[in-house]
Structures are given as structure tokens and as C-alpha cells.
Scaffold this motif. Structure first.
Motif, mmCIF file in Angstrom:
data_model
loop_
_atom_site.group_PDB
_atom_site.id
_atom_site.type_symbol
_atom_site.label_atom_id
_atom_site.label_comp_id
_atom_site.label_asym_id
_atom_site.label_seq_id
_atom_site.Cartn_x
_atom_site.Cartn_y
_atom_site.Cartn_z
ATOM 1 N N SER A 68 0.846 -1.185 0.000
ATOM 2 C CA SER A 68 0.000 0.000 0.000
ATOM 3 C C SER A 68 0.883 1.237 0.000
ATOM 4 N N CYS A 69 0.374 2.307 -0.580
ATOM 5 C CA CYS A 69 1.101 3.579 -0.544
ATOM 6 C C CYS A 69 0.545 4.495 0.547
ATOM 7 N N VAL A 70 -0.348 3.971 1.361
ATOM 8 C CA VAL A 70 -1.001 4.744 2.413
ATOM 9 C C VAL A 70 -0.049 4.912 3.601
ATOM 10 N N SER A 71 -0.111 6.061 4.259
ATOM 11 C CA SER A 71 0.689 6.341 5.450
ATOM 12 C C SER A 71 0.296 5.405 6.583
ATOM 13 N N TRP A 72 1.142 5.344 7.627
ATOM 14 C CA TRP A 72 0.821 4.471 8.756
ATOM 15 C C TRP A 72 -0.491 4.876 9.410
ATOM 16 N N TRP A 73 -0.763 6.178 9.523
ATOM 17 C CA TRP A 73 -1.996 6.602 10.185
ATOM 18 C C TRP A 73 -3.212 6.290 9.307
ATOM 19 N N GLY A 74 -3.069 6.314 8.001
ATOM 20 C CA GLY A 74 -4.151 5.886 7.118
ATOM 21 C C GLY A 74 -4.408 4.388 7.227
ATOM 22 N N LEU A 75 -3.331 3.615 7.350
ATOM 23 C CA LEU A 75 -3.475 2.168 7.530
ATOM 24 C C LEU A 75 -4.194 1.851 8.838
ATOM 25 N N ILE A 76 -3.847 2.568 9.899
ATOM 26 C CA ILE A 76 -4.504 2.362 11.196
ATOM 27 C C ILE A 76 -6.005 2.620 11.065
ATOM 28 N N GLN A 77 -6.364 3.698 10.387
ATOM 29 C CA GLN A 77 -7.782 4.010 10.207
ATOM 30 C C GLN A 77 -8.486 2.895 9.445
ATOM 31 N N TRP A 78 -7.848 2.369 8.416
ATOM 32 C CA TRP A 78 -8.439 1.294 7.625
ATOM 33 C C TRP A 78 -8.557 0.013 8.449
ATOM 34 N N ILE A 79 -7.526 -0.294 9.239
ATOM 35 C CA ILE A 79 -7.559 -1.494 10.087
ATOM 36 C C ILE A 79 -8.665 -1.369 11.139
ATOM 37 N N ALA A 80 -8.770 -0.198 11.748
ATOM 38 C CA ALA A 80 -9.754 0.007 12.817
ATOM 39 C C ALA A 80 -11.181 0.049 12.297
ATOM 40 N N VAL A 127 -10.333 4.211 16.513
ATOM 41 C CA VAL A 127 -9.065 4.352 15.793
ATOM 42 C C VAL A 127 -7.916 4.573 16.776
ATOM 43 N N LEU A 128 -8.117 5.411 17.768
ATOM 44 C CA LEU A 128 -7.063 5.661 18.752
ATOM 45 C C LEU A 128 -6.745 4.412 19.569
ATOM 46 N N ASP A 129 -7.762 3.684 19.974
ATOM 47 C CA ASP A 129 -7.522 2.439 20.719
ATOM 48 C C ASP A 129 -6.716 1.453 19.870
ATOM 49 N N VAL A 130 -7.100 1.296 18.614
ATOM 50 C CA VAL A 130 -6.375 0.383 17.727
ATOM 51 C C VAL A 130 -4.957 0.885 17.506
ATOM 52 N N LEU A 131 -4.794 2.181 17.289
ATOM 53 C CA LEU A 131 -3.458 2.751 17.103
ATOM 54 C C LEU A 131 -2.556 2.439 18.285
ATOM 55 N N PHE A 132 -2.998 2.741 19.484
ATOM 56 C CA PHE A 132 -2.153 2.529 20.649
ATOM 57 C C PHE A 132 -1.880 1.046 20.895
ATOM 58 N N PRO A 169 -12.587 -0.935 8.829
ATOM 59 C CA PRO A 169 -12.448 -1.409 7.451
ATOM 60 C C PRO A 169 -13.673 -1.171 6.565
ATOM 61 N N ASP A 170 -14.841 -1.039 7.133
ATOM 62 C CA ASP A 170 -16.057 -0.855 6.337
ATOM 63 C C ASP A 170 -16.476 0.606 6.199
ATOM 64 N N ARG A 171 -15.671 1.513 6.725
ATOM 65 C CA ARG A 171 -16.056 2.922 6.725
ATOM 66 C C ARG A 171 -15.680 3.590 5.409
ATOM 67 N N ASP A 172 -16.577 4.423 4.920
ATOM 68 C CA ASP A 172 -16.284 5.256 3.761
ATOM 69 C C ASP A 172 -15.291 6.324 4.212
ATOM 70 N N ALA A 173 -14.277 6.586 3.425
ATOM 71 C CA ALA A 173 -13.213 7.505 3.820
ATOM 72 C C ALA A 173 -13.632 8.974 3.799
ATOM 73 N N VAL A 174 -14.825 9.278 3.380
ATOM 74 C CA VAL A 174 -15.276 10.659 3.269
ATOM 75 C C VAL A 174 -15.939 11.100 4.570
ATOM 76 N N GLY A 175 -15.635 12.320 4.991
ATOM 77 C CA GLY A 175 -16.303 12.896 6.144
ATOM 78 C C GLY A 175 -15.547 12.685 7.438
ATOM 79 N N PRO A 176 -15.868 13.511 8.438
ATOM 80 C CA PRO A 176 -15.188 13.395 9.728
ATOM 81 C C PRO A 176 -15.627 12.147 10.494
ATOM 82 N N PHE A 177 -14.791 11.751 11.423
ATOM 83 C CA PHE A 177 -15.108 10.614 12.277
ATOM 84 C C PHE A 177 -16.150 11.003 13.316
#
Length: 138
Positions: A89-101, A119-124, A103-111
Motif C-alpha cells: 500500500s502507498c497509504v501512510s501508517w496513520w491511514g493504515l490504522i484508520q483502515w484497520i480500525a 481508531v485511537l484504541d487500535v493505534l495505541f 475497514p467498512d467505513r467510507d473515507a469521506v467525512g469526519p469521524f
């Protein structure tokens, strides 16, 4: 403080009692120990807890650590790809974390607050696993 930041700060403060390492001398902390302290109370380091604030802090930490001879987050993105994404993937680590946390979310719009917390729990959690694995091979 009100709103999302206050709720996230309370969540991580509650989590701190179980996850923060004991600190005798802050100068003797490993990167994992230091980042576990940050993860336990991110609002203490960045004012109040937001996903943007946390990822910005970690990027700054990474750059400072590398500049001064530390490992920082070196290899974290590659570890995420190898262990949780499974394909290049060419996605940054923080983008990967969001996708992992989320996976079914549309990338558009705020969380939503719940999504940001997830996302923060998964990141940490994943950052700690990565650092633990890296420490075990050093």
C-alpha cells in the motif's frame, strides 16, 4: 473542556491505570515505555486528545527520535502492512490504522466520536505490539 476531546481524555485517563508503566527515571525509558506513557495520557502531552493531535505528535516524535539516533517509528508502516493489511500500500501508517480500525467505513467525512475512539484504541494497541516485537529482537 467539553466535547470530543474531553471524552477521549477521560477514556485514556481511565485506561492509564492499567497500561502506564512505572517511571523511576524518565531518561531511562525505552521508546516503548515512553510511548506507553503517551498512550495512557495523550491529553497531558498535547493539550487534549484528538486523532489529529495524536498522529501529529507521533510524527514529530518519530522525526526527533531518528534525528537523535533513536528508532522512532521506523518500520511501523511496513509492520502494519505485513501483519494487518497483507498487501502493499502507498497509504501512510496513520491511514493504515484508520483502515484497520474501521475497514467498512467510507473515507469521506469526519469521524464520529465513537469512530475516533476506536481508531485511537487500535493505534495505541498496535503501536505497543509493534514496539514489543521490535524490543524482543534487539
Amino acid at each position: 473542556m467539553t466535547g470530543l476531546g474531553a471524552g477521549l481524555d477521560k477514556h485514556f485517563a481511565d485506561r492509564a491505570w492499567a497500561n502506564a508503566p512505572e517511571v523511576a527515571d524518565p531518561d531511562d525509558l525505552t521508546e516503548r515505555e515512553y510511548l506507553r506513557l503517551f498512550a495512557a495520557r495523550p491529553g497531558m502531552y498535547i493539550g487534549y486528545t484528538t486523532l489529529h493531535g495524536v498522529t501529529s505528535y507521533l510524527n514529530g516524535y518519530d522525526q526527533a527520535a531518528r534525528r537523535h539516533g533513536g528508532s522512532g517509528l521506523d518500520g511501523f508502516r511496513e509492520w502494519l502492512i505485513a501483519n494487518h493489511v497483507g498487501e502493499e500500500s502507498c497509504v501512510s501508517w496513520w491511514g493504515l490504522i484508520q483502515w484497520i480500525a474501521l475497514p467498512d467505513r467510507d473515507a469521506v467525512g469526519p469521524f464520529t466520536p465513537e469512530e475516533e475512539l476506536r481508531v485511537l484504541d487500535v493505534l495505541f494497541d498496535l503501536l505497543d505490539k509493534f514496539l514489543a516485537q521490535r524490543e524482543s529482537v534487539i
